[in-house]
Design an enzyme around this catalytic site. Structure first.
Site, PDB file in Angstrom:
ATOM      1  N   ASP A  21       0.736  -1.347  -0.206  1.00 38.09           N
ATOM      2  CA  ASP A  21       0.088   0.015  -0.013  1.00 38.09           C
ATOM      3  C   ASP A  21       0.994   1.207   0.159  1.00 38.09           C
ATOM      4  O   ASP A  21       0.400   2.214   0.419  1.00 38.09           O
ATOM      5  CB  ASP A  21      -1.086  -0.117   1.181  1.00 38.09           C
ATOM      6  CG  ASP A  21      -1.653  -1.182   1.252  1.00 38.09           C
ATOM      7  OD1 ASP A  21      -2.110  -1.741   0.177  1.00 38.09           O
ATOM      8  OD2 ASP A  21      -1.985  -1.892   2.471  1.00 38.09           O
ATOM      9  N   GLU A  22       1.940   1.268  -0.692  1.00 39.71           N
ATOM     10  CA  GLU A  22       2.845   2.381  -0.886  1.00 39.71           C
ATOM     11  C   GLU A  22       2.408   3.463  -1.849  1.00 39.71           C
ATOM     12  O   GLU A  22       2.982   4.695  -1.874  1.00 39.71           O
ATOM     13  CB  GLU A  22       4.353   2.168  -0.949  1.00 39.71           C
ATOM     14  CG  GLU A  22       4.982   1.240   0.199  1.00 39.71           C
ATOM     15  CD  GLU A  22       4.582  -0.447   0.009  1.00 39.71           C
ATOM     16  OE1 GLU A  22       3.994  -0.561  -0.987  1.00 39.71           O
ATOM     17  OE2 GLU A  22       5.170  -1.140   0.449  1.00 39.71           O
ATOM     18  N   LYS A  24       1.893   2.243  -4.906  1.00 39.23           N
ATOM     19  CA  LYS A  24       2.771   1.660  -6.117  1.00 39.23           C
ATOM     20  C   LYS A  24       1.792   1.809  -7.604  1.00 39.23           C
ATOM     21  O   LYS A  24       2.321   1.825  -8.674  1.00 39.23           O
ATOM     22  CB  LYS A  24       2.887   0.027  -6.128  1.00 39.23           C
ATOM     23  CG  LYS A  24       3.930  -0.137  -5.081  1.00 39.23           C
ATOM     24  CD  LYS A  24       4.238  -1.747  -5.305  1.00 39.23           C
ATOM     25  CE  LYS A  24       3.011  -2.655  -4.710  1.00 39.23           C
ATOM     26  NZ  LYS A  24       2.900  -2.354  -3.268  1.00 39.23           N
ATOM     27  N   GLY A  48      -4.021  -4.633  -4.582  1.00 37.02           N
ATOM     28  CA  GLY A  48      -5.340  -3.721  -4.944  1.00 37.02           C
ATOM     29  C   GLY A  48      -4.326  -2.381  -5.508  1.00 37.02           C
ATOM     30  O   GLY A  48      -3.940  -1.887  -4.559  1.00 37.02           O
ATOM     31  N   HIS A  49      -4.438  -2.076  -6.866  1.00 39.11           N
ATOM     32  CA  HIS A  49      -3.785  -1.119  -7.485  1.00 39.11           C
ATOM     33  C   HIS A  49      -4.812   0.025  -7.597  1.00 39.11           C
ATOM     34  O   HIS A  49      -5.491  -0.505  -8.677  1.00 39.11           O
ATOM     35  CB  HIS A  49      -2.804  -1.413  -8.476  1.00 39.11           C
ATOM     36  CG  HIS A  49      -1.432  -2.185  -7.987  1.00 39.11           C
ATOM     37  ND1 HIS A  49      -0.749  -2.738  -9.098  1.00 39.11           N
ATOM     38  CD2 HIS A  49      -1.148  -2.372  -6.944  1.00 39.11           C
ATOM     39  CE1 HIS A  49       0.321  -3.080  -8.471  1.00 39.11           C
ATOM     40  NE2 HIS A  49       0.113  -2.969  -7.249  1.00 39.11           N
ATOM     41  N   GLN A 231       2.085  -6.270  -2.915  1.00 39.92           N
ATOM     42  CA  GLN A 231       2.168  -6.520  -1.297  1.00 39.92           C
ATOM     43  C   GLN A 231       3.463  -5.678  -1.167  1.00 39.92           C
ATOM     44  O   GLN A 231       3.604  -4.718  -1.979  1.00 39.92           O
ATOM     45  CB  GLN A 231       2.320  -7.890  -0.985  1.00 39.92           C
ATOM     46  CG  GLN A 231       0.978  -8.782  -1.011  1.00 39.92           C
ATOM     47  CD  GLN A 231       0.703  -9.328  -2.178  1.00 39.92           C
ATOM     48  OE1 GLN A 231       1.543  -9.984  -2.961  1.00 39.92           O
ATOM     49  NE2 GLN A 231      -0.442  -9.046  -2.853  1.00 39.92           N
ATOM     50  N   THR A 246       2.902 -12.402   3.476  1.00 43.27           N
ATOM     51  CA  THR A 246       1.771 -13.269   2.439  1.00 43.27           C
ATOM     52  C   THR A 246       2.783 -14.341   2.070  1.00 43.27           C
ATOM     53  O   THR A 246       3.634 -14.595   2.821  1.00 43.27           O
ATOM     54  CB  THR A 246       1.722 -12.239   1.379  1.00 43.27           C
ATOM     55  OG1 THR A 246       0.832 -12.749   0.257  1.00 43.27           O
ATOM     56  CG2 THR A 246       2.943 -12.028   0.438  1.00 43.27           C
ATOM     57  N   GLY A 307     -10.908  -3.167   2.293  1.00 44.53           N
ATOM     58  CA  GLY A 307     -11.547  -1.724   3.016  1.00 44.53           C
ATOM     59  C   GLY A 307     -11.356  -1.512   4.355  1.00 44.53           C
ATOM     60  O   GLY A 307     -11.684  -0.743   4.966  1.00 44.53           O
ATOM     61  N   ARG A 310      -6.156   1.086   7.800  1.00 40.96           N
ATOM     62  CA  ARG A 310      -4.489   0.584   7.744  1.00 40.96           C
ATOM     63  C   ARG A 310      -3.988   1.016   9.033  1.00 40.96           C
ATOM     64  O   ARG A 310      -4.272   2.206   9.375  1.00 40.96           O
ATOM     65  CB  ARG A 310      -3.674   1.329   6.721  1.00 40.96           C
ATOM     66  CG  ARG A 310      -4.383   0.349   5.385  1.00 40.96           C
ATOM     67  CD  ARG A 310      -3.649   1.030   4.199  1.00 40.96           C
ATOM     68  NE  ARG A 310      -4.097   0.633   3.100  1.00 40.96           N
ATOM     69  CZ  ARG A 310      -4.156   1.179   1.879  1.00 40.96           C
ATOM     70  NH1 ARG A 310      -3.896   2.526   1.733  1.00 40.96           N
ATOM     71  NH2 ARG A 310      -4.766   0.818   0.628  1.00 40.96           N
ATOM     72  N   ASP A 338       2.641  14.938   0.450  1.00 35.68           N
ATOM     73  CA  ASP A 338       1.521  15.833   0.488  1.00 35.68           C
ATOM     74  C   ASP A 338       0.618  15.495   1.818  1.00 35.68           C
ATOM     75  O   ASP A 338       0.173  16.373   2.341  1.00 35.68           O
ATOM     76  CB  ASP A 338       0.530  15.815  -0.619  1.00 35.68           C
ATOM     77  CG  ASP A 338       0.160  14.542  -0.912  1.00 35.68           C
ATOM     78  OD1 ASP A 338       0.722  13.600  -1.015  1.00 35.68           O
ATOM     79  OD2 ASP A 338      -1.076  14.471  -1.136  1.00 35.68           O
TER      80      ASP A 338
HETATM   81  P1  IMP Z   1      -2.750 -12.878   2.077  1.00 32.36           P
HETATM   82  O1  IMP Z   1      -1.784 -12.423   1.125  1.00 32.36           O
HETATM   83  O2  IMP Z   1      -4.261 -12.704   1.765  1.00 32.36           O
HETATM   84  O3  IMP Z   1      -2.396 -14.183   2.493  1.00 32.36           O
HETATM   85  O4  IMP Z   1      -2.479 -11.920   3.625  1.00 32.36           O
HETATM   86  C1  IMP Z   1      -1.464 -11.934   4.095  1.00 32.36           C
HETATM   87  C2  IMP Z   1      -0.840 -10.641   4.715  1.00 32.36           C
HETATM   88  O5  IMP Z   1      -0.448  -9.852   3.657  1.00 32.36           O
HETATM   89  C3  IMP Z   1      -2.029  -9.842   5.658  1.00 32.36           C
HETATM   90  O6  IMP Z   1      -1.329  -9.040   6.566  1.00 32.36           O
HETATM   91  C4  IMP Z   1      -2.508  -8.996   4.529  1.00 32.36           C
HETATM   92  O7  IMP Z   1      -2.911  -7.853   5.168  1.00 32.36           O
HETATM   93  C5  IMP Z   1      -1.230  -8.766   3.799  1.00 32.36           C
HETATM   94  N1  IMP Z   1      -1.566  -8.270   2.249  1.00 32.36           N
HETATM   95  C6  IMP Z   1      -1.769  -9.170   1.171  1.00 32.36           C
HETATM   96  N2  IMP Z   1      -2.020  -8.323   0.156  1.00 32.36           N
HETATM   97  C7  IMP Z   1      -1.868  -7.073   0.562  1.00 32.36           C
HETATM   98  C8  IMP Z   1      -1.652  -5.846  -0.220  1.00 32.36           C
HETATM   99  O8  IMP Z   1      -1.871  -5.632  -1.393  1.00 32.36           O
HETATM  100  N3  IMP Z   1      -1.057  -4.558   0.556  1.00 32.36           N
HETATM  101  C9  IMP Z   1      -1.056  -4.817   1.839  1.00 32.36           C
HETATM  102  N4  IMP Z   1      -1.043  -5.803   2.667  1.00 32.36           N
HETATM  103  C10 IMP Z   1      -1.267  -7.039   2.002  1.00 32.36           C
END
Ligand code: IMP
Length: 424
Positions: A21-22, A24, A48-49, A231, A246, A307, A310, A338
């Site tokens: 969630d930086e 990207k 999620g982009h 991720q 993950t 949703g 964070r 910003d």
């Molecule tokens: P999983 O990838 O659904 O198995 O989740 C494992 C961990 O990775 C959890 O802490 C999720 O919140 C985190 N995670 C998975 N995908 C993302 C992402 O795109 N952004 C941020 N955290 C993620």
């Protein structure tokens, strides 16, 4: 491509350098204008982009953001776990936005493991019925990778033949159903699952191909390739904050393993000006209280996929130094300054106090729960000069340059500080 004579390509990989969630999405959207091929190499639709096109918000979870640009080829490599249901949904959604999506601009590796209804059910059951929650996105990512590793999974190429599909699913159905029973959730109907996967497979079929060979040929033909990580580095299965990670390798050099192609020459880490985390696990600089809530609201820090709110903290340099080292980053891309600019005071973590010592750089397996962050108070970062000083401090502290600075959601709120990293 001759790996001996030419071990490094002109390609680049862009990964999140924190816990995801930086920001990207916007960055890869910008970078795709400079590359011919955009490739996903790990993860699945847990990503999620978010990108904005002509004032319209669009979120892709599985499909590379290259599809948003004319003339760019997007590839889903074999390191990605593919949910055929989600694939169809996203293609249809993107088409409804007026985008052309077909085999001429999107390819899925025949070797990619498939996420089935069982994987989703198990992921969900573990998160809701077990005391050891990881806080996953519940998309079935972990169980699909488990099946890949235990050699019980099915792959995209299996979707096109009903008999093969039935045989592969039958092999492990009783074991899987025993697990679902253990969690007290409904079992998967095999015949129904075969039918569904076959039908969704038919939709996917025109896109399926030998992505590995495609990438090697593209590279030999002089095309520039951008590998798009999902991720973040601290969620990497090997190097991340295990077990709260993950199930894939978010490490930038995995690009060449999870898709193909030579090692990327440029390795960019996207860093938010502060840090966020979703899901469970230690987070040394977590702010807490009303200030954290304020920052969350200012930054819109709610998950693009689930949703969820964070967790927010100050920029953590010991973790950033670690991410840079283990994945060999060559440049940083700083986002969302910003948001920090709207606060009256900002802090940065220079080092931890850990087991009686000062620690400047985290390391694998470090017990972050017991790391006490030493925070440096920076005051406000409201003017251009103050933000510039902040960037200078980061560069000096971690030893690599900030090559792009992004300071807003708009496509234009972006400053390429080092064009030399993007030429050639
Ligand atoms: P999983 O990838 O659904 O198995 O989740 C494992 C961990 O990775 C959890 O802490 C999720 O919140 C985190 N995670 C998975 N995908 C993302 C992402 O795109 N952004 C941020 N955290 C993620």
């Amino acid at each position: 491509m001759n790996h001996v004579n030419q071990p490094v390509s002109r390609s680049a990989v862009v990964v999140g350098a924190q816990w995801g969630d930086e920001g990207k999405g916007k960055i890869t959207d910008f970078l795709t204008s400079k590359y011919n091929v955009v490739v996903r190499f790990q993860g699945g639709h847990n990503a999620g982009h978010t990108v904005w096109v002509d004032g319209r918000k669009s979120v892709t979870h599985l499909i590379p953001s290259g599809v948003l640009r004319d003339g760019v080829m997007s590839v889903i490599g074999h390191g990605v776990v593919v949910d055929p249901r989600q694939f169809k949904k996203e293609v249809e959604n993107l088409r409804s936005l007026g985008l052309k999506i077909d085999a001429s601009n999107l390819m899925v590796s025949l070797q990619a493991p498939v996420i089935t209804a069982y994987h989703q059910a198990l992921d969900h059951a573990r998160e809701t019925k077990s005391s050891q929650r990881i806080g996953t996105t519940g998309r079935g990512i972990g169980p699909a990778y488990e099946d890949k590793t235990s050699r019980r999974g099915i792959r995209v190429s299996d979707l096109f033949d009903r008999d093969v599909l039935t045989k592969r699913l039958e092999r492990s159905a009783s074991e899987k159903n025993a697990l679902l029973k253990h969690y007290g959730v409904a079992q998967i109907d095999l015949a129904e699952e075969v039918q569904q996967l076959y039908d969704f497979g038919q939709f996917l079929k025109p896109f399926a191909g030998d992505a590995y060979s495609y990438l090697h040929q593209a590279e030999s033909g002089g095309k520039k390739i951008l590998f798009e990580g999902a991720q973040g580095l601290l969620l990497d299965l090997d190097y991340g904050t295990y077990p709260f990670v993950t199930s894939s390798f978010t490490h930038g050099l995995y690009a060449s393993i999870g898709a193909g192609g030579a090692l990327p020459q440029y390795r960019f880490g996207v860093v938010k000006s502060y840090i966020t985390r979703v899901g469970e696990g230690p987070m040394p600089t977590e702010i807490g209280g009303p200030l954290e809530e304020h920052l969350r609201q200012l930054g819109g820090e709610f998950g693009a996929t689930t949703g969820r709110a964070r967790r927010c903290g100050w920029l953590d340099l010991p973790l950033l130094r670690y991410s840079i080292r283990f994945s060999g980053l060559t440049g940083l891309i700083l986002t969302k300054s910003d948001v920090l600019a709207q606060l009256d005071e900002v802090y940065i973590c220079q080092e931890y106090e850990f087991e009686g010592h000062a620690v400047q750089e985290a390391f694998p397996g470090m017990d972050l729960q017991n790391a006490r962050p030493k925070l440096l108070k920076l005051g406000a970062l409201k003017s251009k000069e103050q933000i510039e000083d902040y960037i200078g401090l980061i560069e000096k502290s971690v030893g690599i340059p900030v090559v792009i600075h992004s300071f807003g959601v708009d496509r234009n709120a972006l400053d390429v500080r080092r064009p030399d990293f993007f030429s050639g």
